[in-house]
Write an enzyme that holds these catalytic residues in place. Structure first.
Site, mmCIF file in Angstrom:
data_model
loop_
_atom_site.group_PDB
_atom_site.id
_atom_site.type_symbol
_atom_site.label_atom_id
_atom_site.label_comp_id
_atom_site.label_asym_id
_atom_site.label_seq_id
_atom_site.Cartn_x
_atom_site.Cartn_y
_atom_site.Cartn_z
ATOM 1 N N GLY A 96 64.338 53.467 -7.754
ATOM 2 C CA GLY A 96 65.514 52.660 -8.051
ATOM 3 C C GLY A 96 65.600 52.279 -9.514
ATOM 4 N N GLN A 143 69.551 47.095 -10.933
ATOM 5 C CA GLN A 143 69.459 45.791 -11.599
ATOM 6 C C GLN A 143 68.032 45.273 -11.711
ATOM 7 O OE1 GLN A 143 72.385 42.470 -11.341
ATOM 8 N NE2 GLN A 143 72.700 43.378 -9.327
ATOM 9 N N ASN A 153 67.644 53.555 5.772
ATOM 10 C CA ASN A 153 66.507 53.329 4.886
ATOM 11 C C ASN A 153 65.236 53.946 5.438
ATOM 12 O OD1 ASN A 153 67.120 51.782 2.374
ATOM 13 N ND2 ASN A 153 68.165 50.473 3.838
ATOM 14 N N ASN A 161 64.867 46.426 0.677
ATOM 15 C CA ASN A 161 65.070 45.857 2.007
ATOM 16 C C ASN A 161 65.649 46.842 3.017
ATOM 17 O OD1 ASN A 161 64.132 43.185 1.648
ATOM 18 N ND2 ASN A 161 65.925 42.768 0.374
ATOM 19 N N ASP A 197 60.198 34.761 -1.957
ATOM 20 C CA ASP A 197 60.413 33.627 -1.055
ATOM 21 C C ASP A 197 59.444 32.494 -1.377
ATOM 22 O OD1 ASP A 197 62.379 34.971 0.760
ATOM 23 O OD2 ASP A 197 60.684 36.283 1.118
ATOM 24 N N HIS A 255 60.965 39.159 5.558
ATOM 25 C CA HIS A 255 61.787 38.828 4.396
ATOM 26 C C HIS A 255 63.246 38.875 4.829
ATOM 27 C CE1 HIS A 255 63.221 38.381 0.367
ATOM 28 N NE2 HIS A 255 63.810 39.560 0.364
#
Length: 320
Positions: free
Chosen positions: A11, A15, A105, A128, A156, A184
């Site tokens: 990735g 961002q 995914n 995720n 978290d 998560h």
């Protein structure tokens, strides 16, 4: 000069990586005497954007950045890496059911598992649904020890640390032994029962169980959505920072009288959690913290998060 550590990241044009890659290359993660090589994976349609990121990395003239490898083939890009940070995952689009997101995914992580199927690499899953993606990865990489794979839960934990320090009106460094349990997702559970503030049990310092069970828990669980609504984009910089924290947790001794959160394989756990999930536990020096007790409220919430992970596993069963 030390041999470069080879760090794989997926990735790379996204961002989170726009913050993460520069932190790694600068020496912020592994130290100012440790050279690094970046192995950056992206999907074919955004390789042009990744080229721009690489240009910027070059333009920073980082003394520790020895090499950059890029591409869309995980078998080639991840060859020879020491650590892999799997940030890339398909986002949930408008109208997409969660079950569809899980399966889309799962396909990605099956392919990446084949590229990482050896016992020399450590893998942090960030994309995720991170916990279930980590489970799919392990089931499809038989030669990769489950101990070498984690799902990221540190974001978290960091959110919880700030909220507790703010409520208690103390520096965040005074808040210890805060762990997140479960998935998560909005079902994750902050264990305030065993947390410590300025050397005292958190519940003795704050003395407001209604706030701890209600507003505090909800604030941590829903913080990602709150950031998204405020800035119109996801919480990328704080996620990148949590990745750095997660790898430091993994590679450095845990501070005295403290622990951290990580999603690990649940085999042989003493908490009666299903033994084939990636579940967040309290960790210290890369060992699960056992023997913790919770009140009925927290125990019920933790079992609810476990149930959600079991449901996610059932939805990707054909990929396991």
């Amino acid at each position: 000069m030390k041999k470069p550590l080879r760090i794989g990241v997926s990735g790379g044009a996204g961002q989170i990586c726009y913050s993460l890659l520069f932190s790694i290359a600068s020496g912020r993660l592994f130290g100012e005497d440790q050279p690094v090589a970046l192995h950056i994976l992206e999907v074919t349609p955004v390789l042009d954007k990744l080229t721009g990121v690489v240009m910027e990395l070059h333009d920073c003239a980082f003394p520790l950045l020895s090499e950059i490898v890029t591409g869309d083939d995980p078998h080639r890009v991840f060859h020879g890496v020491d650590f892999v940070i799997l940030v890339g995952a398909k986002p949930r689009s408008k109208g997409m059911e969660r079950a569809d997101l899980l399966q889309e995914n799962a396909k990605i992580f099956v392919d990446q598992a084949k590229a990482l199927n050896h016992n020399q690499v450590k893998v942090l899953v960030v994309g995720n649904p991170a916990n279930t993606n980590a489970l799919v990865l392990c089931h499809n990489a038989a030669d990769l020890p489950v101990e070498n794979v984690r799902s990221m839960m540190r974001l978290d934990q960091n959110r919880a640390l700030f909220q507790l320090s703010k409520r208690a009106k103390v520096p965040v460094t005074e808040v210890k032994q805060v762990a997140v349990f479960g998935n998560h997702s909005p079902t994750m559970v902050v264990d305030y029962h065993n947390a410590v503030i300025s050397g005292k049990p958190a519940q003795e310092v704050i003395r407001d169980d209604a706030w701890l069970r209600g507003e505090f828990m909800m604030k941590v669980q829903q913080r990602g959505g709150e950031v998204l609504n405020a800035r119109g984009l996801s919480s990328a910089a704080s996620a990148a920072n949590a990745i750095l924290d997660s790898i430091r947790d993994w590679t450095q001794p845990t501070a005295k009288n403290d622990w951290y959160s990580a999603g690990i394989h649940s085999k042989d756990n003493p908490y009666e959690i299903d033994d084939d999930l990636f579940f967040s536990f309290a960790m210290r020096d890369n060992k699960r913290v056992d023997g913790l007790n919770w009140d009925e409220e927290l125990h019920g919430r933790i079992k609810k998060s476990e149930h959600e992970l079991i449901q996610e596993r059932d939805q990707v069963r054909k990929y396991l």
